[in-house]
Enzyme design. Structure first.
Site, PDB file in Angstrom:
ATOM      1  N   LYS A  25       0.954  -1.213  -0.005  1.00  0.00           N
ATOM      2  CA  LYS A  25      -0.028   0.021   0.045  1.00  0.00           C
ATOM      3  C   LYS A  25       0.713   1.176   0.043  1.00  0.00           C
ATOM      4  CE  LYS A  25      -1.672   2.240   3.335  1.00  0.00           C
ATOM      5  NZ  LYS A  25      -2.835   2.914   4.454  1.00  0.00           N
ATOM      6  N   ASP A  35      -6.631   0.825   0.938  1.00  0.00           N
ATOM      7  CA  ASP A  35      -6.873   1.220   2.252  1.00  0.00           C
ATOM      8  C   ASP A  35      -8.015   0.396   2.837  1.00  0.00           C
ATOM      9  OD1 ASP A  35      -8.698   2.823   1.313  1.00  0.00           O
ATOM     10  OD2 ASP A  35      -7.842   4.553   2.447  1.00  0.00           O
TER      11      ASP A  35
END
Length: 202
Positions: A111, A130
């Site tokens: 991420k 997320d």
């Protein structure tokens, strides 16, 4: 994708930064913390320590005090110091431009690497997943996966690469403004006509 683009044409990363290094550090700090809190912390941190060299040279105890209010601060401070030390020693103080080089850095997973590549460098290497992107992707039937890496894999297969970067920003905006985790505003949601789980929270 058309609906997202129409609703959030100006969606962008909410973290404040002035360089790729600062974006990397801010993204590490954003784990289990709001962007608003991170921005408050980094305003002071980056004013005093704007570069990887500065952050790598900061005593760990002082760095912990800077980032304490972001939560898990000891681990975050340790990772930031180690990450910036590696950047200084191996990458001339700048984050590298590939997933393969970014992911092994301390405190950096897919991420964070995707955020840096997409936002700082404009490189679509993957899709940022997320909590908002994961939740909305499941609610809208784009994936059934819970693991972020598997969610990302599904989204990369569904979306054209040209949309990977903007898609995440727009989904995050929608998750914050409309598709709340506990109280989604389904009655006013522009996704209503094609959302298979209207009104059902994860």
């Amino acid at each position: 994708m058309r609906r997202l683009r129409a609703d959030y044409p100006d969606a962008e990363c909410a973290l404040r930064y002035n360089s790729p290094v600062q974006l990397l550090v801010a993204t590490i700090l954003s784990a289990q913390c709001t962007d608003e809190r991170v921005n408050l912390v980094t305003a002071r941190l980056f004013a005093d320590c704007p570069t990887a060299e500065d952050l790598a040279g900061l005593p760990l105890e002082r760095l912990e005090r800077y980032v304490q209010s972001t939560g898990f601060f000891r681990n975050k401070a340790k990772n930031i110091k180690a990450c910036c030390t590696t950047l200084v020693e191996e990458y001339d103080g700048q984050p590298p431009r590939t997933l393969e080089e970014l992911v092994p850095l301390a405190g950096v997973g897919r991420k964070t690497a995707n955020v840096v590549l997409g936002v700082a460098y404009g490189i679509a290497a993957g899709v940022v997943v997320d909590t908002h992107v994961g939740r909305l992707s499941r609610r809208t039937g784009l994936t059934t996966q819970e693991d972020p890496v598997r969610v990302e894999r599904d989204l990369m297969e569904l979306l054209p690469r040209s949309r990977w970067i903007d898609f995440s920003h727009q989904m995050i905006y929608h998750g914050r403004q409309v598709c709340d985790a506990r109280r989604p505003k389904c009655d006013t949601c522009s996704f209503r006509r094609f959302c298979p789980r209207v009104g059902v929270a994860d």
